[in-house]
Each structure stands twice: as C-alpha cells, then as structure tokens.
Design a protein around this motif. Structure first.
Motif, short mmCIF file in Angstrom:
data_model
loop_
_atom_site.label_atom_id
_atom_site.label_comp_id
_atom_site.label_asym_id
_atom_site.label_seq_id
_atom_site.Cartn_x
_atom_site.Cartn_y
_atom_site.Cartn_z
N UNK A 1 3.53 1.53 -1.82
CA UNK A 1 3.72 2.25 -0.50
C UNK A 1 2.26 2.88 -0.34
N UNK A 2 1.70 3.44 -1.63
CA UNK A 2 0.64 3.96 -1.42
C UNK A 2 -0.67 2.95 -1.04
N UNK A 3 -0.52 1.61 -1.79
CA UNK A 3 -1.69 0.97 -1.43
C UNK A 3 -1.67 0.53 -0.05
N UNK A 4 -0.45 0.52 0.58
CA UNK A 4 -0.21 0.08 1.91
C UNK A 4 -1.04 1.18 2.84
N UNK A 5 -0.54 2.33 2.22
CA UNK A 5 -1.30 3.54 3.12
C UNK A 5 -2.70 3.57 2.88
N UNK A 6 -3.15 3.25 1.83
CA UNK A 6 -4.84 3.16 1.74
C UNK A 6 -5.27 1.95 2.32
N UNK A 7 -4.59 0.81 2.61
CA UNK A 7 -4.93 -0.46 3.26
C UNK A 7 -5.08 -0.20 4.83
N UNK A 8 -4.08 0.81 5.32
CA UNK A 8 -4.07 1.23 6.81
C UNK A 8 -5.39 1.89 7.05
N UNK A 9 -5.72 3.04 6.16
CA UNK A 9 -7.05 3.82 6.46
C UNK A 9 -8.25 2.78 6.39
N UNK A 10 -8.13 1.84 5.47
CA UNK A 10 -9.25 0.73 5.61
C UNK A 10 -9.45 0.11 7.12
N UNK A 11 -8.13 -0.27 7.66
CA UNK A 11 -8.34 -0.75 8.97
C UNK A 11 -8.70 0.09 10.09
N UNK A 12 -8.05 1.58 9.65
CA UNK A 12 -8.81 2.52 10.60
C UNK A 12 -10.27 2.99 10.63
N UNK A 13 -10.91 2.56 9.64
CA UNK A 13 -12.08 2.78 9.45
C UNK A 13 -12.52 4.05 8.63
N UNK A 14 -11.53 4.87 8.26
CA UNK A 14 -11.48 5.93 7.49
C UNK A 14 -12.24 5.78 6.17
N UNK A 15 -11.62 4.78 5.42
CA UNK A 15 -12.01 4.39 4.25
C UNK A 15 -12.58 2.87 4.30
N UNK A 16 -13.24 2.29 3.23
CA UNK A 16 -13.69 1.11 3.07
C UNK A 16 -13.37 0.72 1.71
N UNK A 17 -13.32 -0.63 1.41
CA UNK A 17 -13.07 -1.23 0.24
C UNK A 17 -14.08 -0.90 -0.60
N UNK A 18 -14.12 -0.77 -1.73
CA UNK A 18 -14.92 -0.29 -2.93
C UNK A 18 -14.47 -0.33 -4.24
N UNK A 19 -14.81 -1.06 -5.27
CA UNK A 19 -14.00 -0.94 -6.49
C UNK A 19 -14.64 0.42 -7.27
N UNK A 20 -13.93 1.09 -8.00
CA UNK A 20 -14.31 2.12 -8.60
C UNK A 20 -13.81 2.04 -9.99
#
Length: 208
Positions: free
Chosen positions: A166-185
C-alpha cells in the motif's frame, strides 16, 4: 548560521560551500558573502526562449500559443519552479488544452480566474491540500525520512502501519503526480522530493 559558515570557510579554505537563498533573503546573505570572501551569484529569471522550452517540456507539447506564453511570463515573472507549479495547477484544472501539438489556454481568462497563490510555497501547499488524506499522510511521513529516502524506510515510519504494498502504491502515485521522483537511496529502491520546497511544505504540515 552566518557565523558558523564564516568559521567553516576560514578553517577549511579548500572546501567548496554552496549556499542557496530566496530573493527576499539575498540582502543579508550578500553582506555576509562579501565579509566572508564568498562569491555571490544572482540567478535571474528565464529568458523567453528558456521559458518556452520549460513550458514545452512540462506540457509535453510541440509548440505554445503566444497568448499562453505571454500570460505565463507575466504571471510567473519567468521563475522556473513557480512556472512548473503554475502549469501543473492549470493542467489539473483542465485550463490548458493541447491540439495538434500546440498548447493553449482553454479559455482566455483561465489563468486570470485560477486564483493561484503568488509564492512557490503557496503553490505547493495548494497542490498538496488537494490530495487525498492518505496521500498527504504518506508525504508527511516521507518528509521525516528526508529529501530522498528508501521506500522501505517510509513504510517503517508509517503511523497507520499500512502494508509495504500500500505504501509503495502511495509513493508511486506521488511520482506520477510530479511531487516525487524515483531515486535510489542508501542502495535501496526509493524516491526523492522533486524539489526541497515540496519537502518543506509537507514537513510543515506535521502536528506539533
């Protein structure tokens, strides 16, 4: 802060120190930079050509109607991050249309009636306020983890103890919204806030 940086600059002369400040803060920082021997660089607005390229890239179009370009230029004063936020809000409100590759306003008064905040912070806050409560919570949790973060760390910090999926889906949704971007940490799959201001705004919404 000024005193700490001045001492650091003197004690480590080979260390490069980069300081970013908002325009309203440049007066005090300019005086400090001069006294401490720093070089002060003032970053001005985008050129009209730079603004055009930014609009094309953000909207995914081939060209931009002159009326849209002129109104965006006046509204944003060619500030790149503010421009990107204005475009996101206009797209979310269906105030911009793309026909035959050219972007234009859906209505002549679409930008004037959009009631957009006049600061970047206000723009980001307005966009986050429109998100679902669960999305807002995920971003607040992510803001605690830092500017960039492993997804598994956000899962571990979640106060609702939602599943990793569920959390991964939430994060992925924010990537599509442009709030977050994929970046390994920390050598793990993760994300980063698209801009530090986004993290600041999300973090400011945490209960005190």
């Amino acid at each position: 802060t000024h005193h700490v940086l001045a001492r650091l600059a003197k004690s480590a002369p080979d260390l490069m120190i980069v300081i970013l400040a908002q325009p309203k803060q440049t007066g005090s920082w300019s005086a400090f930079a001069d006294d401490a021997g720093f070089t002060h660089l003032s970053l001005g607005p985008l050129s009209q050509d730079g603004l055009l390229q930014l609009i094309v890239r953000n909207l995914g179009c081939d060209s931009v109607d002159q009326g849209l370009l002129e109104q965006i230029s006046v509204q944003t004063e060619c500030h790149p991050f503010y421009t990107a936020e204005v475009l996101r809000n206009l797209m979310a409100a269906d105030a911009v249309v793309i026909s035959n590759g050219q972007a234009s306003l859906a209505r002549a008064d679409a930008l004037a009636t959009a009631a957009l905040p006049d600061t970047v912070h206000g723009m980001v806050l307005q966009r986050l306020d429109k998100l679902e409560p669960s999305d807002q919570l995920s971003l607040r949790v992510a803001s605690v983890a830092g500017l960039s973060f492993p997804t598994k760390l956000v899962c571990a910090l979640d106060p609702l103890e939602r599943s990793a999926q569920d959390m991964s889906q939430q994060v992925d949704h924010q990537v599509t919204q442009g709030v977050l971007r994929v970046q390994n940490a920390l050598n793990s799959p993760g994300c980063a806030f698209s801009h530090g201001i986004g993290r600041e705004v999300a973090h400011s919404q945490l209960p005190r």
